[in-house]
Design an enzyme around this catalytic site. Sequence first.
Site, mmCIF file in Angstrom:
data_model
loop_
_atom_site.group_PDB
_atom_site.id
_atom_site.type_symbol
_atom_site.label_atom_id
_atom_site.label_comp_id
_atom_site.label_asym_id
_atom_site.label_seq_id
_atom_site.Cartn_x
_atom_site.Cartn_y
_atom_site.Cartn_z
ATOM 1 N N LYS A 211 -11.472 82.961 48.735
ATOM 2 C CA LYS A 211 -12.322 83.909 48.024
ATOM 3 C C LYS A 211 -13.752 83.385 48.016
ATOM 4 O O LYS A 211 -13.991 82.224 47.658
ATOM 5 C CB LYS A 211 -11.784 84.011 46.587
HETATM 6 O O1 G3P Z 1 -10.282 87.971 39.344
HETATM 7 C C1 G3P Z 1 -11.415 88.738 39.155
HETATM 8 C C2 G3P Z 1 -11.372 89.754 38.055
HETATM 9 O O2 G3P Z 1 -10.156 90.418 38.024
HETATM 10 C C3 G3P Z 1 -11.890 89.287 36.731
HETATM 11 O O3 G3P Z 1 -11.627 90.187 35.694
HETATM 12 O O4 G3P Z 1 -11.496 90.757 33.292
HETATM 13 O O5 G3P Z 1 -12.728 88.685 34.011
HETATM 14 O O6 G3P Z 1 -13.661 90.943 34.451
HETATM 15 P P1 G3P Z 1 -12.424 90.133 34.285
#
Ligand code: G3P
Length: 218
Positions: A85
């Site tokens: 990633k």
């Molecule tokens: O892995 C990336 C993403 O899903 C992060 O989510 O909830 O931290 O915005 P969030």
Amino acid sequence: MKIFLDTADLSEIRRAADAGLIDGITTNPSLLASGAGDREPAELFREIAEIVDGPVSAEVVATETPTMVEEGKRLAALHDNIVVKVPLTEAGLRACRQLRDTGIRVNVTLCFSAVQALLAAKAGATFISPFVGRLDDVGQDGIELVAEIREIYDEYGIETEILAASLRHPKHVLQSALIGADCATLPPKVLYQLLKHPLTDVGLERFLADWETLGRDL
Ligand code: G3P
């Protein structure tokens, strides 16, 4: 639509994989910080990749292309399931192209616009990760972004898979599926929310109560 679990928590990963509910895993540095415990990151990624039969996204933390590529190669060497990633920056897209040229799959993350997604596809990304919830957080429409990317990728026959990320509730998952996202990554809480419906619980309770009145064994 493939469903990935967005976590670095091994017990959650084992639970969902054993239940056959997931097709892969995504992680990020924040999830590692909260879920890795005492484990070395490399050891944790290898263990996750052994448990889950599908892509496991492991993120680089360098910000310059050469070091990103070096980290990416080390991550990819851990297990065939690892997808590297990288962030959607100029350095990240350069790293994406170089890693792709050596046969390593790349998930380009932190995507907040459809034109960013177009550039990631041109750099050879296997996955693009639009962050739906974080756009909603700042008053924009995260799901609209997924729809725009779908339209552009379909228009030009782009094969990069849309991995809807930062999904905060079941409606985000439903909308992603309706739009035609290829994958959605969910925190464990949202995954189990998908299973639940009050009428399922009430219905089961009634079936079991009626069965009791029959007084027989199955
Ligand atoms: O892995 C990336 C993403 O899903 C992060 O989510 O909830 O931290 O915005 P969030």
